[in-house]
Design a protein around this motif. Structure first.
Motif, PDB file in Angstrom:
ATOM      1  N   LEU A  77      35.777   4.632  15.882  1.00 48.72           N
ATOM      2  CA  LEU A  77      36.381   4.971  17.163  1.00 48.72           C
ATOM      3  C   LEU A  77      35.315   5.233  18.212  1.00 48.72           C
ATOM      4  O   LEU A  77      35.467   4.871  19.378  1.00 48.72           O
ATOM      5  N   ASP A  78      34.211   5.851  17.820  1.00 50.89           N
ATOM      6  CA  ASP A  78      33.086   6.075  18.744  1.00 50.89           C
ATOM      7  C   ASP A  78      32.622   4.745  19.329  1.00 50.89           C
ATOM      8  O   ASP A  78      32.401   4.613  20.545  1.00 50.89           O
ATOM      9  N   THR A  79      32.478   3.740  18.474  1.00 52.22           N
ATOM     10  CA  THR A  79      32.027   2.425  18.926  1.00 52.22           C
ATOM     11  C   THR A  79      33.034   1.789  19.876  1.00 52.22           C
ATOM     12  O   THR A  79      32.665   1.212  20.906  1.00 52.22           O
ATOM     13  N   LEU A  80      34.327   1.893  19.555  1.00 51.54           N
ATOM     14  CA  LEU A  80      35.362   1.321  20.412  1.00 51.54           C
ATOM     15  C   LEU A  80      35.404   2.002  21.782  1.00 51.54           C
ATOM     16  O   LEU A  80      35.503   1.340  22.821  1.00 51.54           O
ATOM     17  N   LEU A  81      35.343   3.336  21.791  1.00 50.29           N
ATOM     18  CA  LEU A  81      35.384   4.064  23.058  1.00 50.29           C
ATOM     19  C   LEU A  81      34.167   3.747  23.914  1.00 50.29           C
ATOM     20  O   LEU A  81      34.272   3.592  25.135  1.00 50.29           O
ATOM     21  N   ASN A  82      33.012   3.635  23.281  1.00 51.68           N
ATOM     22  CA  ASN A  82      31.807   3.282  24.022  1.00 51.68           C
ATOM     23  C   ASN A  82      31.928   1.883  24.621  1.00 51.68           C
ATOM     24  O   ASN A  82      31.511   1.636  25.753  1.00 51.68           O
ATOM     25  N   SER A  83      32.542   0.962  23.875  1.00 51.86           N
ATOM     26  CA  SER A  83      32.774  -0.380  24.402  1.00 51.86           C
ATOM     27  C   SER A  83      33.766  -0.342  25.563  1.00 51.86           C
ATOM     28  O   SER A  83      33.601  -1.055  26.567  1.00 51.86           O
ATOM     29  N   ALA A  84      34.795   0.495  25.436  1.00 56.40           N
ATOM     30  CA  ALA A  84      35.819   0.589  26.477  1.00 56.40           C
ATOM     31  C   ALA A  84      35.268   1.159  27.778  1.00 56.40           C
ATOM     32  O   ALA A  84      35.833   0.911  28.853  1.00 56.40           O
ATOM     33  N   GLU A  85      34.172   1.901  27.717  1.00 52.88           N
ATOM     34  CA  GLU A  85      33.546   2.413  28.945  1.00 52.88           C
ATOM     35  C   GLU A  85      33.135   1.245  29.845  1.00 52.88           C
ATOM     36  O   GLU A  85      33.062   1.384  31.066  1.00 52.88           O
ATOM     37  N   ARG A  86      32.868   0.087  29.237  1.00 52.64           N
ATOM     38  CA  ARG A  86      32.465  -1.086  30.010  1.00 52.64           C
ATOM     39  C   ARG A  86      33.666  -1.955  30.397  1.00 52.64           C
ATOM     40  O   ARG A  86      33.501  -2.995  31.026  1.00 52.64           O
ATOM     41  N   TYR A  87      34.864  -1.525  30.006  1.00 50.16           N
ATOM     42  CA  TYR A  87      36.091  -2.242  30.355  1.00 50.16           C
ATOM     43  C   TYR A  87      37.163  -1.198  30.669  1.00 50.16           C
ATOM     44  O   TYR A  87      38.030  -0.904  29.857  1.00 50.16           O
ATOM     45  N   PRO A  88      37.123  -0.596  31.864  1.00 55.66           N
ATOM     46  CA  PRO A  88      38.011   0.514  32.220  1.00 55.66           C
ATOM     47  C   PRO A  88      39.505   0.277  32.000  1.00 55.66           C
ATOM     48  O   PRO A  88      40.219   1.251  31.726  1.00 55.66           O
ATOM     49  N   PRO A  89      40.038  -0.950  32.121  1.00 55.78           N
ATOM     50  CA  PRO A  89      41.470  -1.096  31.837  1.00 55.78           C
ATOM     51  C   PRO A  89      41.874  -0.596  30.458  1.00 55.78           C
ATOM     52  O   PRO A  89      42.990  -0.082  30.280  1.00 55.78           O
ATOM     53  N   ALA A  90      40.988  -0.708  29.482  1.00 56.51           N
ATOM     54  CA  ALA A  90      41.326  -0.236  28.134  1.00 56.51           C
ATOM     55  C   ALA A  90      41.577   1.266  28.128  1.00 56.51           C
ATOM     56  O   ALA A  90      42.523   1.747  27.495  1.00 56.51           O
ATOM     57  N   LEU A  91      40.754   2.037  28.837  1.00 58.31           N
ATOM     58  CA  LEU A  91      40.920   3.488  28.867  1.00 58.31           C
ATOM     59  C   LEU A  91      42.068   3.896  29.786  1.00 58.31           C
ATOM     60  O   LEU A  91      42.816   4.826  29.477  1.00 58.31           O
ATOM     61  N   GLY A  92      42.217   3.214  30.909  1.00 54.90           N
ATOM     62  CA  GLY A  92      43.316   3.547  31.817  1.00 54.90           C
ATOM     63  C   GLY A  92      44.673   3.272  31.203  1.00 54.90           C
ATOM     64  O   GLY A  92      45.599   4.086  31.309  1.00 54.90           O
ATOM     65  N   LEU A  93      44.807   2.133  30.532  1.00 48.70           N
ATOM     66  CA  LEU A  93      46.081   1.786  29.907  1.00 48.70           C
ATOM     67  C   LEU A  93      46.346   2.645  28.673  1.00 48.70           C
ATOM     68  O   LEU A  93      47.497   2.943  28.352  1.00 48.70           O
ATOM     69  N   LEU A  94      45.274   3.046  27.989  1.00 53.09           N
ATOM     70  CA  LEU A  94      45.428   3.997  26.876  1.00 53.09           C
ATOM     71  C   LEU A  94      46.072   5.277  27.385  1.00 53.09           C
ATOM     72  O   LEU A  94      47.042   5.788  26.809  1.00 53.09           O
ATOM     73  N   TRP A  95      45.530   5.844  28.461  1.00 57.54           N
ATOM     74  CA  TRP A  95      46.068   7.084  29.044  1.00 57.54           C
ATOM     75  C   TRP A  95      47.533   6.906  29.419  1.00 57.54           C
ATOM     76  O   TRP A  95      48.384   7.743  29.117  1.00 57.54           O
ATOM     77  N   ASP A  96      47.848   5.790  30.085  1.00 56.83           N
ATOM     78  CA  ASP A  96      49.223   5.549  30.514  1.00 56.83           C
ATOM     79  C   ASP A  96      50.167   5.406  29.323  1.00 56.83           C
ATOM     80  O   ASP A  96      51.290   5.922  29.340  1.00 56.83           O
ATOM     81  N   ALA A  97      49.726   4.694  28.294  1.00 55.89           N
ATOM     82  CA  ALA A  97      50.569   4.481  27.116  1.00 55.89           C
ATOM     83  C   ALA A  97      50.938   5.810  26.467  1.00 55.89           C
ATOM     84  O   ALA A  97      52.084   6.032  26.075  1.00 55.89           O
ATOM     85  N   ILE A  98      49.978   6.693  26.363  1.00 58.04           N
ATOM     86  CA  ILE A  98      50.221   7.990  25.725  1.00 58.04           C
ATOM     87  C   ILE A  98      51.125   8.855  26.595  1.00 58.04           C
ATOM     88  O   ILE A  98      52.055   9.505  26.107  1.00 58.04           O
ATOM     89  N   LYS A  99      50.882   8.862  27.903  1.00 54.63           N
ATOM     90  CA  LYS A  99      51.688   9.697  28.793  1.00 54.63           C
ATOM     91  C   LYS A  99      53.144   9.236  28.857  1.00 54.63           C
ATOM     92  O   LYS A  99      54.048  10.038  29.093  1.00 54.63           O
ATOM     93  N   HIS A 100      53.392   7.958  28.643  1.00 54.40           N
ATOM     94  CA  HIS A 100      54.754   7.440  28.702  1.00 54.40           C
ATOM     95  C   HIS A 100      55.436   7.451  27.335  1.00 54.40           C
ATOM     96  O   HIS A 100      56.607   7.101  27.233  1.00 54.40           O
ATOM     97  N   ARG A 101      54.702   7.856  26.306  1.00 55.90           N
ATOM     98  CA  ARG A 101      55.253   7.773  24.957  1.00 55.90           C
ATOM     99  C   ARG A 101      56.363   8.790  24.733  1.00 55.90           C
ATOM    100  O   ARG A 101      57.450   8.459  24.295  1.00 55.90           O
TER     101      ARG A 101
END
Length: 206
Positions: A77-101
């Motif tokens: 997960l550390d590796t994935l999150l570090n990769s997602a820092e270079r692709y902000p849609p992954a982190l933004g959509l993650l936040w939205d998915a959880i908030k709408h769950r």
């Protein structure tokens, strides 16, 4: 081309450095903050619910011994999150998915399992995703700057609102006219943010 530095072998370097961790909230009458030393910076990436006892944070890259309340995430997960820092849609959509769950908050183990699956999926799909960077025409203090470039991830054609990812990895909605973007670019975007969530009956930790 920059030459990479070789690995260090001193004892301090061998102690694990923490970058992404689960940290309990320390709540008081003044509000809440993660239970971390005052000099350690942090950014909330996700939490199971608004009243959760813990959150998933990006913190200053510090030695594990200096943040005893922080539980480092798995290396995967550390590796994935570090990769997602270079692709902000992954982190933004993650936040939205959880908030709408909604629904019953999962256990810490299952929550992290879900986060890992979601981030991995958004990263894997980036090569075919219709998202793109657009220049902001306006200033919004604390959110975006005029002339700055931000990822657009959806366009609601009925009301002319685009969903975009801010510097703090949150998806916000604003008039498309506040970005320098052409109609043919907007036409490529989905009508709403594409939110995934592993089904509750999927195999995985309890």
């Amino acid at each position: 081309m920059t030459k990479r530095r070789g690995p260090t072998h001193d004892a301090a370097a061998r102690e694990r450095l923490v970058r992404y961790a689960v940290v309990p909230w320390a709540r008081s009458e003044r509000g809440g903050r993660p239970d971390l030393p005052e000099d350690v910076g942090f950014h909330l990436l996700a939490e199971p619910s608004d009243d959760s006892a813990f959150g998933l944070f990006r913190i200053d890259h510090v030695l594990a011994s200096s943040v005893p309340t922080a539980e480092p995430v798995s290396e995967a997960l550390d590796t994935l999150l570090n990769s997602a820092e270079r692709y902000p849609p992954a982190l933004g959509l993650l936040w939205d998915a959880i908030k709408h769950r909604g629904g019953e908050p999962p256990s810490r183990t299952r929550f992290l399992w879900r986060v890992e699956r979601l981030v991995g999926r958004y990263l894997a799909e980036q090569r075919t995703a219709p998202y793109f960077l657009a220049r902001s025409k306006i200033d919004e203090t604390g959110y975006r700057r005029a002339g700055g470039w931000y990822w657009l991830v959806a366009y609601a054609r009925g009301d002319g609102v685009v969903s975009w990812v801010s510097a703090d990895d949150i998806v916000y909605g604003d008039a498309a006219s506040t970005f320098d973007v052409e109609p043919e670019q907007l036409a490529r975007l989905p009508g709403a943010p594409v939110l995934y969530w592993p089904d509750d009956d999927e195999a995985g930790p309890a």
